[in-house]
Scaffold this active site. Structure first.
Site, mmCIF file in Angstrom:
data_model
loop_
_atom_site.group_PDB
_atom_site.id
_atom_site.type_symbol
_atom_site.label_atom_id
_atom_site.label_comp_id
_atom_site.label_asym_id
_atom_site.label_seq_id
_atom_site.Cartn_x
_atom_site.Cartn_y
_atom_site.Cartn_z
ATOM 1 N N GLU A 17 49.637 30.287 45.629
ATOM 2 C CA GLU A 17 48.839 30.585 46.935
ATOM 3 C C GLU A 17 48.514 29.607 48.199
ATOM 4 O O GLU A 17 47.689 29.879 48.757
ATOM 5 C CB GLU A 17 47.334 30.782 46.188
ATOM 6 C CG GLU A 17 47.249 31.934 45.111
ATOM 7 C CD GLU A 17 45.990 32.091 44.601
ATOM 8 O OE1 GLU A 17 45.122 32.583 45.087
ATOM 9 O OE2 GLU A 17 45.882 31.743 43.391
ATOM 10 N N SER A 144 44.088 35.835 42.310
ATOM 11 C CA SER A 144 44.799 36.529 43.476
ATOM 12 C C SER A 144 45.915 37.573 43.015
ATOM 13 O O SER A 144 46.700 37.852 43.618
ATOM 14 C CB SER A 144 45.372 35.732 44.308
ATOM 15 O OG SER A 144 44.162 35.228 44.963
ATOM 16 N N TYR A 214 47.183 40.492 50.617
ATOM 17 C CA TYR A 214 47.283 39.352 51.756
ATOM 18 C C TYR A 214 48.427 39.845 52.933
ATOM 19 O O TYR A 214 48.657 38.971 53.833
ATOM 20 C CB TYR A 214 47.699 38.038 51.247
ATOM 21 C CG TYR A 214 46.574 37.258 50.450
ATOM 22 C CD1 TYR A 214 45.482 37.059 51.143
ATOM 23 C CD2 TYR A 214 47.030 37.254 49.106
ATOM 24 C CE1 TYR A 214 44.313 36.572 50.122
ATOM 25 C CE2 TYR A 214 45.899 36.465 48.250
ATOM 26 C CZ TYR A 214 44.669 36.231 48.664
ATOM 27 O OH TYR A 214 43.613 35.712 48.074
ATOM 28 N N ARG A 253 33.502 35.829 44.083
ATOM 29 C CA ARG A 253 33.962 37.115 44.009
ATOM 30 C C ARG A 253 34.195 37.898 42.652
ATOM 31 O O ARG A 253 35.122 37.271 41.918
ATOM 32 C CB ARG A 253 35.232 37.501 44.988
ATOM 33 C CG ARG A 253 35.193 39.056 45.434
ATOM 34 C CD ARG A 253 36.699 39.145 46.175
ATOM 35 N NE ARG A 253 37.688 38.928 45.244
ATOM 36 C CZ ARG A 253 38.717 38.031 44.981
ATOM 37 N NH1 ARG A 253 38.762 37.081 46.201
ATOM 38 N NH2 ARG A 253 39.754 38.273 44.310
ATOM 39 N N ASP A 255 35.570 41.063 40.531
ATOM 40 C CA ASP A 255 36.723 42.146 40.618
ATOM 41 C C ASP A 255 36.320 42.980 39.816
ATOM 42 O O ASP A 255 36.210 42.600 38.378
ATOM 43 C CB ASP A 255 38.121 41.679 40.527
ATOM 44 C CG ASP A 255 38.469 40.660 41.881
ATOM 45 O OD1 ASP A 255 37.823 40.756 43.099
ATOM 46 O OD2 ASP A 255 39.358 39.830 41.882
ATOM 47 N N GLU A 271 37.692 39.815 36.486
ATOM 48 C CA GLU A 271 37.530 38.417 36.510
ATOM 49 C C GLU A 271 36.501 38.115 37.724
ATOM 50 O O GLU A 271 36.167 38.870 38.358
ATOM 51 C CB GLU A 271 38.803 38.034 36.796
ATOM 52 C CG GLU A 271 39.716 38.430 38.119
ATOM 53 C CD GLU A 271 40.687 37.981 38.253
ATOM 54 O OE1 GLU A 271 41.001 36.587 38.299
ATOM 55 O OE2 GLU A 271 41.854 38.584 38.821
ATOM 56 N N ASN A 273 36.152 35.007 40.691
ATOM 57 C CA ASN A 273 37.089 34.080 41.519
ATOM 58 C C ASN A 273 35.906 33.047 42.058
ATOM 59 O O ASN A 273 35.204 33.542 43.052
ATOM 60 C CB ASN A 273 37.810 34.992 42.586
ATOM 61 C CG ASN A 273 38.650 33.940 43.391
ATOM 62 O OD1 ASN A 273 38.576 33.008 43.557
ATOM 63 N ND2 ASN A 273 39.950 34.506 43.846
ATOM 64 N N GLY A 277 38.962 33.899 49.054
ATOM 65 C CA GLY A 277 39.675 33.469 50.195
ATOM 66 C C GLY A 277 38.900 33.565 51.445
ATOM 67 O O GLY A 277 37.668 34.425 51.409
#
Length: 308
Positions: A17, A144, A214, A253, A255, A271, A273, A277
């Protein structure tokens, strides 16, 4: 807030990443300078990172790294040993949250619904399916949507999966296999312990993989998500509780997948994070904006939390 302190924006590194991290870091540094911060240094992490930090002597590091080793506790532990303050979550939280199985061990006993699954060797997939199709396989310690594959009865991976077919089994020795949850892809950002909103992610094709996250134009963001209030509240509550139970700091974050045919029973947290980002396409800045928090103010709030 003292805008003369030295902020080092740590970014880049050598994970899968890297490019996203560079975009996040440059955005953070630019936002700070635009808001009058006079001493901001951008640091593209290499193997001499500890030496460079010792030279730079930051008052605080804005950790804009994504993936390993910036998100798995490695860099956090290094900065702890150096006595350097930094944004986002600390060592223990980072170690647990990057590992999807460890995350389940912490969250599921507290009533947070997550998909059942098991860790399997990639080699075993070439003999038989670990669970009934359709199922998802993904790396245990990546974020990601790196290396995610959905294995279906009609798919082109083969049955069993072909040894020479491209997929995460070519790149990781172990994978997490989970039942595929049909339905909708949603996410909740948490800032300093408070959930902000629910965003639905609608990829134009396929599923919400790394490229869809992305690449501009590949995914439609619906924020706030057009879902029943009780479902939104359930997700926001689960995200906030996960943030707290894991010991997250700054922004996180969570998900989700939601099987809307099952109502509230169809909400699954996938999950958490801990280094979300900060790019123009990222979800935390988008939800912060919805709550009236600009990108620059978001960055400052994360720094303020790190300095407490």
């Amino acid at each position: 807030m003292n805008k003369q302190i030295h902020v080092v924006v740590l970014m880049g590194g050598w994970s899968s990443e890297r490019e996203v991290s560079l975009t996040s870091g440059k955005g953070v540094a630019e936002a700070l300078r635009d808001r009058g911060w006079s001493n901001v240094t951008e640091l593209d992490m290499d193997r001499n990172v500890a030496h460079r930090l010792e030279e730079l002597k930051p008052d605080v590091v804005f950790n804009a790294l994504h993936g390993t080793p910036g998100e798995d506790g490695t860099v956090q532990g290094m900065m702890d040993l150096m006595g350097v303050r930094y944004t986002h979550s600390g060592l223990e939280t980072s170690v647990i949250a990057i590992d999807k199985e460890l995350t389940k061990m912490v969250l599921v006993p507290h009533g947070i619904r997550m998909p059942a699954g098991k860790v399997v060797s990639s080699q075993s997939l070439f003999q038989e399916d670990p669970i009934d199709r359709p199922y998802v396989v993904k790396p245990v310690n990546e974020g990601s949507s790196v290396g995610v594959a959905i294995v279906t009865a009609e798919g082109n991976y083969g049955n069993p999966i072909g040894r020479h077919v491209e997929g995460p089994w070519q790149h990781f020795s172990e994978l997490l296999a989970e039942p595929f949850i049909k339905g909708r892809e949603l996410t909740v950002a948490v800032l300093n312990g408070e959930p902000m909103a629910v965003t639905e992610l609608k990829p134009k094709a396929g599923f919400y993989d790394y490229d869809a996250k992305y690449t501009d134009g590949l995914t439609q963001h619906v924020c706030p998500a057009e879902i029943p209030l009780e479902i939104a509240e359930s997700m926001m509550d689960m995200a906030a509780r996960a943030h707290r139970l894991l010991g997250c700091k700054g922004a996180s974050r969570a998900d989700f997948r939601w099987d809307d045919e099952l109502g509230a029973a169809g909400v699954y947290l996938l999950e958490v994070n801990t280094q979300p980002g900060m790019t123009p396409l990222s979800l935390v800045p988008e939800q912060a904006k919805l709550k009236g928090v600009s990108y620059g103010e978001l960055v400052e709030r994360l720094i303020d939390e790190a300095l407490k």
